[in-house]
Design an enzyme around this catalytic site. Structure first.
Site, PDB file in Angstrom:
ATOM      1  CB  ILE A  33      -0.974  -0.014   1.238  1.00 37.12           C
ATOM      2  CG1 ILE A  33      -2.304   0.865   0.824  1.00 37.12           C
ATOM      3  CG2 ILE A  33      -0.247   0.491   2.422  1.00 37.12           C
ATOM      4  CD1 ILE A  33      -3.338   0.612   2.190  1.00 37.12           C
ATOM      5  CG  ASN A  89      11.883  -5.387   7.083  1.00 43.53           C
ATOM      6  OD1 ASN A  89      13.326  -5.153   6.785  1.00 43.53           O
ATOM      7  ND2 ASN A  89      11.121  -4.578   6.322  1.00 43.53           N
ATOM      8  N   GLY A  95      12.762  -3.290  11.891  1.00 42.36           N
ATOM      9  CA  GLY A  95      11.638  -2.503  11.066  1.00 42.36           C
ATOM     10  C   GLY A  95      10.511  -3.161  10.808  1.00 42.36           C
ATOM     11  CD  GLN A  96       8.083  -9.044  11.540  1.00 42.54           C
ATOM     12  OE1 GLN A  96       9.060  -9.571  12.069  1.00 42.54           O
ATOM     13  NE2 GLN A  96       7.080  -9.982  11.159  1.00 42.54           N
ATOM     14  CB  SER A  97       5.223  -2.290  10.925  1.00 42.09           C
ATOM     15  OG  SER A  97       5.185  -2.519   9.341  1.00 42.09           O
ATOM     16  CG  HIS A 102       5.655  -9.366   5.217  1.00 43.65           C
ATOM     17  ND1 HIS A 102       5.402  -9.247   6.958  1.00 43.65           N
ATOM     18  CD2 HIS A 102       6.270  -8.316   5.105  1.00 43.65           C
ATOM     19  CE1 HIS A 102       5.804  -8.089   7.294  1.00 43.65           C
ATOM     20  NE2 HIS A 102       6.430  -7.557   6.361  1.00 43.65           N
ATOM     21  CG  HIS A 104       9.108  -6.190   2.020  1.00 43.60           C
ATOM     22  ND1 HIS A 104       8.414  -4.825   2.127  1.00 43.60           N
ATOM     23  CD2 HIS A 104       9.302  -6.542   3.111  1.00 43.60           C
ATOM     24  CE1 HIS A 104       8.142  -4.671   3.525  1.00 43.60           C
ATOM     25  NE2 HIS A 104       8.570  -5.835   4.212  1.00 43.60           N
TER      26      HIS A 104
HETATM   27  P1  AMP Z   1       7.280  -4.917   7.672  1.00 48.24           P
HETATM   28  O1  AMP Z   1       7.784  -3.360   7.878  1.00 48.24           O
HETATM   29  O2  AMP Z   1       8.465  -5.478   7.013  1.00 48.24           O
HETATM   30  O3  AMP Z   1       6.507  -5.479   8.610  1.00 48.24           O
HETATM   31  O4  AMP Z   1       6.404  -4.469   6.403  1.00 48.24           O
HETATM   32  C1  AMP Z   1       4.834  -4.195   6.319  1.00 48.24           C
HETATM   33  C2  AMP Z   1       4.640  -3.619   5.171  1.00 48.24           C
HETATM   34  O5  AMP Z   1       3.098  -3.678   4.913  1.00 48.24           O
HETATM   35  C3  AMP Z   1       4.902  -2.054   4.785  1.00 48.24           C
HETATM   36  O6  AMP Z   1       5.796  -1.970   3.934  1.00 48.24           O
HETATM   37  C4  AMP Z   1       3.659  -1.495   4.392  1.00 48.24           C
HETATM   38  O7  AMP Z   1       3.706  -0.459   3.692  1.00 48.24           O
HETATM   39  C5  AMP Z   1       2.679  -2.578   4.052  1.00 48.24           C
HETATM   40  N1  AMP Z   1       1.452  -2.576   4.501  1.00 48.24           N
HETATM   41  C6  AMP Z   1       0.830  -2.249   5.771  1.00 48.24           C
HETATM   42  N2  AMP Z   1      -0.855  -2.508   5.152  1.00 48.24           N
HETATM   43  C7  AMP Z   1      -0.844  -2.458   4.195  1.00 48.24           C
HETATM   44  C8  AMP Z   1      -2.091  -3.262   3.499  1.00 48.24           C
HETATM   45  N3  AMP Z   1      -3.448  -2.896   4.119  1.00 48.24           N
HETATM   46  N4  AMP Z   1      -1.864  -3.457   2.363  1.00 48.24           N
HETATM   47  C9  AMP Z   1      -0.832  -3.561   1.514  1.00 48.24           C
HETATM   48  N5  AMP Z   1       0.411  -3.242   2.356  1.00 48.24           N
HETATM   49  C10 AMP Z   1       0.191  -2.950   3.589  1.00 48.24           C
END
Ligand code: AMP
Length: 115
Positions: A33, A89, A95-97, A102, A104
């Site tokens: 997103i 991540n 930086g995992q959020s 998953h 990238h």
């Molecule tokens: P990470 O920081 O490696 O955990 O990556 C999480 C990623 O998920 C970030 O790059 C966000 O931009 C992406 N993200 C969060 N919410 C959504 C969503 N609803 N649809 C697509 N990507 C998302």
């Protein structure tokens, strides 16, 4: 501890929207997103694993093999050839959020000049 209310679990269940790139029994791939590269897709396994450390220790072999096969099919669907980057991540300190494993999949000409 896996929390099945995370956004990627909702996307897999169909409770939140996504722009799908590829899907099979093992994984779902969709556009990020907030892309950080010209092509920036996320590939998530259909299983409850918080990160790559959890996934590689605890997911059954068929899911692990199927997941990486889905990553390859995502790359092929996107037509990235052999010009792409994979990032996983792992942990808040890296930086995992979103705490559903998953990777990238990213591709951009600007990658030629970094690292
Ligand atoms: P990470 O920081 O490696 O955990 O990556 C999480 C990623 O998920 C970030 O790059 C966000 O931009 C992406 N993200 C969060 N919410 C959504 C969503 N609803 N649809 C697509 N990507 C998302």
């Amino acid at each position: 501890m896996y929390d099945n209310n995370n956004i990627f679990a909702k996307i897999i269940r169909g409770d939140a929207p996504s722009r799908k790139i590829y899907e099979d029994d093992f994984a779902l791939a969709f556009d990020n997103i907030a892309p950080r590269a010209k092509t920036h897709v996320l590939v998530v396994p259909k299983g409850e694993y918080t990160d790559i450390y959890d996934f590689t220790a605890n997911a059954p072999a068929d899911l692990q093999i199927g997941f990486w096969g889905a990553v390859r099919k995502t790359v092929d669907t996107l037509g990235l050839g052999n010009n792409f980057r994979i990032v996983a991540n792992t942990g808040p300190g890296a930086g995992q959020s979103v705490f559903h494993f998953h990777v990238h999949v990213m591709s951009d000409e600007k990658f030629k000049s970094d690292f």
